[in-house]
Design a protein around this motif. Structure first.
Motif, PDB file in Angstrom:
ATOM      1  N   MET A  44       3.267   2.719   4.863  1.00  0.00           N
ATOM      2  CA  MET A  44       1.939   3.122   5.301  1.00  0.00           C
ATOM      3  C   MET A  44       1.247   1.991   6.066  1.00  0.00           C
ATOM      4  O   MET A  44       0.622   2.224   7.108  1.00  0.00           O
ATOM      5  N   VAL A  45       1.374   0.757   5.568  1.00  0.00           N
ATOM      6  CA  VAL A  45       0.792  -0.395   6.264  1.00  0.00           C
ATOM      7  C   VAL A  45       1.407  -0.531   7.653  1.00  0.00           C
ATOM      8  O   VAL A  45       0.690  -0.729   8.649  1.00  0.00           O
ATOM      9  N   LEU A  46       2.726  -0.405   7.746  1.00  0.00           N
ATOM     10  CA  LEU A  46       3.399  -0.498   9.049  1.00  0.00           C
ATOM     11  C   LEU A  46       2.958   0.623   9.983  1.00  0.00           C
ATOM     12  O   LEU A  46       2.718   0.392  11.179  1.00  0.00           O
ATOM     13  N   HIS A  47       2.832   1.838   9.445  1.00  0.00           N
ATOM     14  CA  HIS A  47       2.404   2.989  10.268  1.00  0.00           C
ATOM     15  C   HIS A  47       0.980   2.802  10.781  1.00  0.00           C
ATOM     16  O   HIS A  47       0.698   3.059  11.960  1.00  0.00           O
ATOM     17  N   VAL A  48       0.090   2.350   9.911  1.00  0.00           N
ATOM     18  CA  VAL A  48      -1.314   2.151  10.290  1.00  0.00           C
ATOM     19  C   VAL A  48      -1.431   1.099  11.388  1.00  0.00           C
ATOM     20  O   VAL A  48      -2.147   1.287  12.380  1.00  0.00           O
ATOM     21  N   ILE A  49      -0.704  -0.017  11.231  1.00  0.00           N
ATOM     22  CA  ILE A  49      -0.771  -1.083  12.239  1.00  0.00           C
ATOM     23  C   ILE A  49      -0.177  -0.620  13.561  1.00  0.00           C
ATOM     24  O   ILE A  49      -0.695  -0.941  14.640  1.00  0.00           O
ATOM     25  N   ARG A  50       0.896   0.172  13.505  1.00  0.00           N
ATOM     26  CA  ARG A  50       1.547   0.638  14.729  1.00  0.00           C
ATOM     27  C   ARG A  50       0.694   1.641  15.494  1.00  0.00           C
ATOM     28  O   ARG A  50       0.648   1.630  16.739  1.00  0.00           O
ATOM     29  N   THR A  51      -0.011   2.511  14.763  1.00  0.00           N
ATOM     30  CA  THR A  51      -0.719   3.626  15.417  1.00  0.00           C
ATOM     31  C   THR A  51      -2.183   3.341  15.710  1.00  0.00           C
ATOM     32  O   THR A  51      -2.809   4.108  16.450  1.00  0.00           O
ATOM     33  N   GLU A  52      -2.734   2.269  15.154  1.00  0.00           N
ATOM     34  CA  GLU A  52      -4.149   1.969  15.367  1.00  0.00           C
ATOM     35  C   GLU A  52      -4.288   0.825  16.380  1.00  0.00           C
ATOM     36  O   GLU A  52      -3.995  -0.335  16.056  1.00  0.00           O
ATOM     37  N   PRO A  53      -4.723   1.115  17.614  1.00  0.00           N
ATOM     38  CA  PRO A  53      -4.840   0.076  18.649  1.00  0.00           C
ATOM     39  C   PRO A  53      -5.732  -1.098  18.251  1.00  0.00           C
ATOM     40  O   PRO A  53      -5.474  -2.232  18.663  1.00  0.00           O
ATOM     41  N   LEU A  55      -5.858  -2.589  15.591  1.00  0.00           N
ATOM     42  CA  LEU A  55      -5.148  -3.510  14.694  1.00  0.00           C
ATOM     43  C   LEU A  55      -4.043  -4.281  15.416  1.00  0.00           C
ATOM     44  O   LEU A  55      -3.276  -4.988  14.772  1.00  0.00           O
ATOM     45  N   HIS A  56      -3.970  -4.130  16.727  1.00  0.00           N
ATOM     46  CA  HIS A  56      -2.957  -4.860  17.491  1.00  0.00           C
ATOM     47  C   HIS A  56      -3.483  -6.266  17.787  1.00  0.00           C
ATOM     48  O   HIS A  56      -3.774  -6.637  18.932  1.00  0.00           O
ATOM     49  N   GLU A  57      -3.608  -7.033  16.714  1.00  0.00           N
ATOM     50  CA  GLU A  57      -4.115  -8.407  16.759  1.00  0.00           C
ATOM     51  C   GLU A  57      -3.159  -9.300  15.981  1.00  0.00           C
ATOM     52  O   GLU A  57      -2.386  -8.810  15.134  1.00  0.00           O
ATOM     53  N   PRO A  58      -3.195 -10.633  16.214  1.00  0.00           N
ATOM     54  CA  PRO A  58      -2.265 -11.549  15.539  1.00  0.00           C
ATOM     55  C   PRO A  58      -2.224 -11.392  14.025  1.00  0.00           C
ATOM     56  O   PRO A  58      -1.137 -11.320  13.439  1.00  0.00           O
ATOM     57  N   MET A  59      -3.393 -11.306  13.384  1.00  0.00           N
ATOM     58  CA  MET A  59      -3.445 -11.206  11.926  1.00  0.00           C
ATOM     59  C   MET A  59      -2.640 -10.004  11.427  1.00  0.00           C
ATOM     60  O   MET A  59      -1.895 -10.092  10.439  1.00  0.00           O
ATOM     61  N   PHE A  60      -2.754  -8.880  12.111  1.00  0.00           N
ATOM     62  CA  PHE A  60      -2.087  -7.654  11.663  1.00  0.00           C
ATOM     63  C   PHE A  60      -0.617  -7.621  12.079  1.00  0.00           C
ATOM     64  O   PHE A  60       0.193  -6.971  11.407  1.00  0.00           O
ATOM     65  N   TYR A  61      -0.252  -8.322  13.147  1.00  0.00           N
ATOM     66  CA  TYR A  61       1.164  -8.464  13.470  1.00  0.00           C
ATOM     67  C   TYR A  61       1.884  -9.233  12.360  1.00  0.00           C
ATOM     68  O   TYR A  61       3.000  -8.873  11.955  1.00  0.00           O
ATOM     69  N   PHE A  62       1.241 -10.291  11.870  1.00  0.00           N
ATOM     70  CA  PHE A  62       1.821 -11.051  10.761  1.00  0.00           C
ATOM     71  C   PHE A  62       1.870 -10.199   9.489  1.00  0.00           C
ATOM     72  O   PHE A  62       2.836 -10.284   8.716  1.00  0.00           O
ATOM     73  N   LEU A  63       0.848  -9.394   9.274  1.00  0.00           N
ATOM     74  CA  LEU A  63       0.839  -8.491   8.118  1.00  0.00           C
ATOM     75  C   LEU A  63       1.985  -7.488   8.221  1.00  0.00           C
ATOM     76  O   LEU A  63       2.621  -7.153   7.208  1.00  0.00           O
ATOM     77  N   ALA A  64       2.273  -7.005   9.431  1.00  0.00           N
ATOM     78  CA  ALA A  64       3.397  -6.087   9.629  1.00  0.00           C
ATOM     79  C   ALA A  64       4.723  -6.774   9.274  1.00  0.00           C
ATOM     80  O   ALA A  64       5.609  -6.157   8.671  1.00  0.00           O
ATOM     81  N   MET A  65       4.846  -8.056   9.647  1.00  0.00           N
ATOM     82  CA  MET A  65       6.044  -8.816   9.279  1.00  0.00           C
ATOM     83  C   MET A  65       6.173  -8.909   7.761  1.00  0.00           C
ATOM     84  O   MET A  65       7.272  -8.778   7.205  1.00  0.00           O
ATOM     85  N   LEU A  66       5.051  -9.133   7.080  1.00  0.00           N
ATOM     86  CA  LEU A  66       5.051  -9.230   5.619  1.00  0.00           C
ATOM     87  C   LEU A  66       5.458  -7.896   4.994  1.00  0.00           C
ATOM     88  O   LEU A  66       6.278  -7.859   4.065  1.00  0.00           O
ATOM     89  N   ALA A  67       4.898  -6.801   5.501  1.00  0.00           N
ATOM     90  CA  ALA A  67       5.222  -5.470   4.971  1.00  0.00           C
ATOM     91  C   ALA A  67       6.696  -5.134   5.199  1.00  0.00           C
ATOM     92  O   ALA A  67       7.359  -4.567   4.317  1.00  0.00           O
ATOM     93  N   LEU A  68       7.236  -5.490   6.366  1.00  0.00           N
ATOM     94  CA  LEU A  68       8.651  -5.228   6.659  1.00  0.00           C
ATOM     95  C   LEU A  68       9.555  -6.043   5.734  1.00  0.00           C
ATOM     96  O   LEU A  68      10.576  -5.538   5.241  1.00  0.00           O
ATOM     97  N   THR A  69       9.177  -7.287   5.477  1.00  0.00           N
ATOM     98  CA  THR A  69       9.936  -8.140   4.549  1.00  0.00           C
ATOM     99  C   THR A  69       9.934  -7.546   3.147  1.00  0.00           C
ATOM    100  O   THR A  69      10.973  -7.486   2.477  1.00  0.00           O
TER     101      THR A  69
END
Length: 312
Positions: A44-53, A55-69
């Protein structure tokens, strides 16, 4: 009972919860629920970051990396953890054990690296806000991501590959329902000095170094925040770091606890080892989506909107 094995390799017996007897089926329900929450929460975190423009910021890109890990950590352990709880799996081969230990340790190092990158993000955002967008460009974030992946995946093979060539003459009984490097070398009768020294080097150069650098970054952040005249601005700045601080604690406390148990807790009950192992692999992937969903306003609003649109 199934055994994931190879005829040419020794088999290793997985350990569930020794003090609770051999029937763990009743534990499969809560553990299955936890894994479901891990997968759904991080997806859900990955989906929200991907679909919400927005959230396309550095902080949320790093959060996406954390969620994927965290998602990959769940996928790497679910076959053996649920397998033994459901009574479907009892033993695994050396090859499977080595592969699983590679992913578990590699993903742990990756999570530590991502948390360090996130602390750098918070440092720039608070201590140098005017240059934030020029320092953390998409190109630099991509390079940081590649560096994290390389650091986590390329440093481990020397110590993991050597496990294949050790002689295992002690009882092939693992301490957990998954494989760890320190568990395998405990059973070896061969010379394990390389594995012990190199593993110590890995821990010092990754997890320990990262924790020290995170501490330094927050010391500098705190120094900057305390210099702000407005009380409201100070509180706002600290709140911007709250989610990351919680994620750091959620990761480093269990990994430190498990290390202490393996190093100094040989006299402790096997149940303690089993509990600490499961907390280590499940607590961060479970808690990180919850922490960021509660503490990060943009993600919380988007998730609420998703549930509202789906009529939940």
């Amino acid at each position: 009972m199934i055994s994931i094995s190879n005829l040419s390799d020794p088999n290793f017996v997985l350990t569930g919860f020794p003090s609770l007897g051999g029937d763990y089926v009743w534990l499969a329900i809560p553990f299955s629920s936890i894994y479901a929450m891990v997968f759904l929460g991080n997806c859900m975190v990955l989906h929200v970051i991907r679909t919400e423009p927005s959230l396309h910021e550095p902080m949320f890109y790093f959060l996406a990396m954390l969620a994927l890990t965290d998602l990959c950590m769940g996928l790497s352990t679910v076959p053996t953890v649920l397998g033994i709880l459901l009574g479907l799996l009892e033993e695994i081969s050396l090859d499977f054990c080595i592969a699983q230990s590679y992913f578990i340790h590699g993903l742990s190092f990756m999570e530590s690296s991502v948390l360090l990158a996130m602390s750098f993000d918070r440092y720039i955002a608070i201590c140098n806000p005017l240059r934030y967008s020029s320092i953390l460009t998409n190109d630099k974030i991509m390079k940081i991501g590649i560096a994290i992946l390389g650091r986590s995946s390329l440093l481990i093979p020397p110590v993991i590959i050597r496990l294949k060539f050790l002689n295992y003459c002690r009882p092939h009984i693992l301490s957990h329902s998954f494989c760890l490097h320190q568990d395998l070398i405990r059973m070896a009768c061969s010379d394990i000095r390389f594995n012990s020294i190199y593993a110590l080097f890995l821990v010092i150069s990754t997890v320990l170094l990262d924790s020290v650098l995170i501490f330094i970054s927050y010391s500098m952040i705190l120094h900057t925040v305390l210099a702000i005249a407005s009380r409201e601005e100070r509180i706002k700045s600290l709140q911007a770091c709250a989610s990351h601080i919680c994620a750091v604690l959620v990761f480093y406390i269990p990994i430190t606890g498990l290390t202490m148990v393996h190093r100094f807790g040989k006299h402790l009950s096997p149940l303690v080892h089993a509990l600490m192992g499961n907390i280590y692999i499940l607590f961060p992937p479970l808690m990180n989506p919850i922490i960021y969903s509660i503490k990060t306003q943009q993600i919380r609003r988007k998730i609420q909107r998703l549930f509202y649109l789906n009529g939940i």
